[in-house]
Design a protein around this motif. Structure first.
Motif, PDB file in Angstrom:
ATOM      1  N   GLN A  81      50.170  25.025  60.885  1.00  0.00           N
ATOM      2  CA  GLN A  81      48.990  24.973  60.035  1.00  0.00           C
ATOM      3  C   GLN A  81      49.364  25.473  58.637  1.00  0.00           C
ATOM      4  N   ASP A  82      48.801  24.856  57.619  1.00  0.00           N
ATOM      5  CA  ASP A  82      48.949  25.372  56.271  1.00  0.00           C
ATOM      6  C   ASP A  82      47.959  26.508  56.090  1.00  0.00           C
ATOM      7  N   ALA A  83      48.321  27.465  55.260  1.00  0.00           N
ATOM      8  CA  ALA A  83      47.438  28.598  55.014  1.00  0.00           C
ATOM      9  C   ALA A  83      47.528  29.000  53.557  1.00  0.00           C
ATOM     10  N   ILE A  84      46.440  29.548  53.056  1.00  0.00           N
ATOM     11  CA  ILE A  84      46.406  30.102  51.709  1.00  0.00           C
ATOM     12  C   ILE A  84      46.020  31.558  51.843  1.00  0.00           C
ATOM     13  N   LEU A  85      46.821  32.413  51.249  1.00  0.00           N
ATOM     14  CA  LEU A  85      46.569  33.849  51.256  1.00  0.00           C
ATOM     15  C   LEU A  85      46.394  34.292  49.820  1.00  0.00           C
ATOM     16  N   ALA A  86      45.291  34.930  49.530  1.00  0.00           N
ATOM     17  CA  ALA A  86      45.062  35.450  48.190  1.00  0.00           C
ATOM     18  C   ALA A  86      45.269  36.965  48.218  1.00  0.00           C
ATOM     19  N   CYS A  87      46.216  37.410  47.419  1.00  0.00           N
ATOM     20  CA  CYS A  87      46.485  38.840  47.308  1.00  0.00           C
ATOM     21  C   CYS A  87      47.206  39.088  46.000  1.00  0.00           C
ATOM     22  N   SER A  88      47.304  40.339  45.613  1.00  0.00           N
ATOM     23  CA  SER A  88      47.932  40.617  44.323  1.00  0.00           C
ATOM     24  C   SER A  88      49.452  40.509  44.392  1.00  0.00           C
ATOM     25  N   ALA A  89      50.107  41.043  45.411  1.00  0.00           N
ATOM     26  CA  ALA A  89      51.574  40.990  45.530  1.00  0.00           C
ATOM     27  C   ALA A  89      52.236  41.203  44.173  1.00  0.00           C
ATOM     28  N   ILE A  97      41.409  38.352  28.338  1.00  0.00           N
ATOM     29  CA  ILE A  97      40.729  37.275  29.082  1.00  0.00           C
ATOM     30  C   ILE A  97      40.416  37.738  30.504  1.00  0.00           C
ATOM     31  N   ILE A  98      41.379  38.374  31.134  1.00  0.00           N
ATOM     32  CA  ILE A  98      41.177  38.846  32.506  1.00  0.00           C
ATOM     33  C   ILE A  98      40.117  39.948  32.532  1.00  0.00           C
ATOM     34  N   ALA A  99      40.140  40.838  31.545  1.00  0.00           N
ATOM     35  CA  ALA A  99      39.138  41.911  31.470  1.00  0.00           C
ATOM     36  C   ALA A  99      37.732  41.328  31.326  1.00  0.00           C
ATOM     37  N   ALA A 100      37.583  40.298  30.513  1.00  0.00           N
ATOM     38  CA  ALA A 100      36.272  39.661  30.331  1.00  0.00           C
ATOM     39  C   ALA A 100      35.776  39.045  31.639  1.00  0.00           C
ATOM     40  N   ARG A 101      36.674  38.456  32.395  1.00  0.00           N
ATOM     41  CA  ARG A 101      36.284  37.869  33.685  1.00  0.00           C
ATOM     42  C   ARG A 101      35.908  38.949  34.688  1.00  0.00           C
ATOM     43  N   LEU A 102      36.659  40.045  34.682  1.00  0.00           N
ATOM     44  CA  LEU A 102      36.333  41.164  35.582  1.00  0.00           C
ATOM     45  C   LEU A 102      34.955  41.742  35.268  1.00  0.00           C
ATOM     46  N   GLU A 103      34.636  41.835  34.002  1.00  0.00           N
ATOM     47  CA  GLU A 103      33.335  42.385  33.593  1.00  0.00           C
ATOM     48  C   GLU A 103      32.177  41.543  34.123  1.00  0.00           C
ATOM     49  N   LYS A 104      32.394  40.249  34.291  1.00  0.00           N
ATOM     50  CA  LYS A 104      31.344  39.336  34.758  1.00  0.00           C
ATOM     51  C   LYS A 104      31.148  39.381  36.270  1.00  0.00           C
ATOM     52  N   ARG A 105      32.135  39.904  37.001  1.00  0.00           N
ATOM     53  CA  ARG A 105      32.037  39.950  38.467  1.00  0.00           C
ATOM     54  C   ARG A 105      31.032  40.994  38.906  1.00  0.00           C
ATOM     55  N   GLU A 142      38.472  49.145  35.123  1.00  0.00           N
ATOM     56  CA  GLU A 142      39.265  50.290  34.663  1.00  0.00           C
ATOM     57  C   GLU A 142      40.688  50.288  35.233  1.00  0.00           C
ATOM     58  N   LEU A 143      40.907  49.584  36.333  1.00  0.00           N
ATOM     59  CA  LEU A 143      42.230  49.549  36.949  1.00  0.00           C
ATOM     60  C   LEU A 143      43.119  48.416  36.419  1.00  0.00           C
ATOM     61  N   LEU A 144      42.584  47.583  35.558  1.00  0.00           N
ATOM     62  CA  LEU A 144      43.325  46.413  35.104  1.00  0.00           C
ATOM     63  C   LEU A 144      44.636  46.776  34.409  1.00  0.00           C
ATOM     64  N   LYS A 145      44.614  47.749  33.519  1.00  0.00           N
ATOM     65  CA  LYS A 145      45.845  48.118  32.806  1.00  0.00           C
ATOM     66  C   LYS A 145      46.920  48.568  33.785  1.00  0.00           C
ATOM     67  N   SER A 146      46.546  49.334  34.799  1.00  0.00           N
ATOM     68  CA  SER A 146      47.548  49.785  35.762  1.00  0.00           C
ATOM     69  C   SER A 146      48.125  48.606  36.544  1.00  0.00           C
ATOM     70  N   GLN A 147      47.312  47.572  36.765  1.00  0.00           N
ATOM     71  CA  GLN A 147      47.803  46.372  37.444  1.00  0.00           C
ATOM     72  C   GLN A 147      48.841  45.655  36.572  1.00  0.00           C
ATOM     73  N   PHE A 148      48.559  45.567  35.283  1.00  0.00           N
ATOM     74  CA  PHE A 148      49.516  44.953  34.360  1.00  0.00           C
ATOM     75  C   PHE A 148      50.799  45.785  34.280  1.00  0.00           C
TER      76      PHE A 148
END
Length: 118
Positions: free
Chosen positions: A10-18, A61-69, A77-83
């Motif tokens: 089976q094909d599968a899609i996994l969404a994660c940060s990795a 751009i990513i911060a703006a999208r996070l704000e809309k969620r 607030e965790l976005l910079k640490s992810q980068f």
């Protein structure tokens, strides 16, 4: 999860940060990758084909999208640490990089094309 999907063909899609190369290595090779000090080889686990999709874009751009969620576990607030943690994929990893500055239909088309081209 991958063992089950692979054995059933089976094909599968996994969404994660990795975010780190080691995390992606574990996804490809299993937990044994943690103990191995040997450099990874292309096609190490040829029976299981994984394509990593690196969604790349400017932090604003990513911060703006996070704000809309709403109700999402990832606080902006965790976005910079992810980068700061991110180790972008590189050879010999099997990956594509897709710009988040494209429209959603363009992003989906680029990912689909990469998947279907093998």
């Amino acid at each position: 999860l991958f063992d089950r999907e692979d054995s059933s063909r089976q094909d599968a899609i996994l969404a994660c940060s990795a975010l780190k190369k080691m995390y992606r290595r574990v996804l490809v090779n299993g937990a044994s990758a943690i103990a191995s000090n040997q450099p990874e080889q292309p096609g190490e686990n040829a029976a299981l084909k994984i394509l990593f999709v690196h969604l790349d874009g400017p932090i604003d751009i990513i911060a703006a999208r996070l704000e809309k969620r709403r109700g999402h576990f990832m606080p902006p607030e965790l976005l910079k640490s992810q980068f700061d943690t991110l180790e972008p994929p590189s050879a010999p990893e099997n990956f594509i990089t897709v710009s988040l500055e494209k429209s959603l239909p363009e992003i989906v088309l680029e990912i689909e094309s990469a998947i279907f081209q093998g």
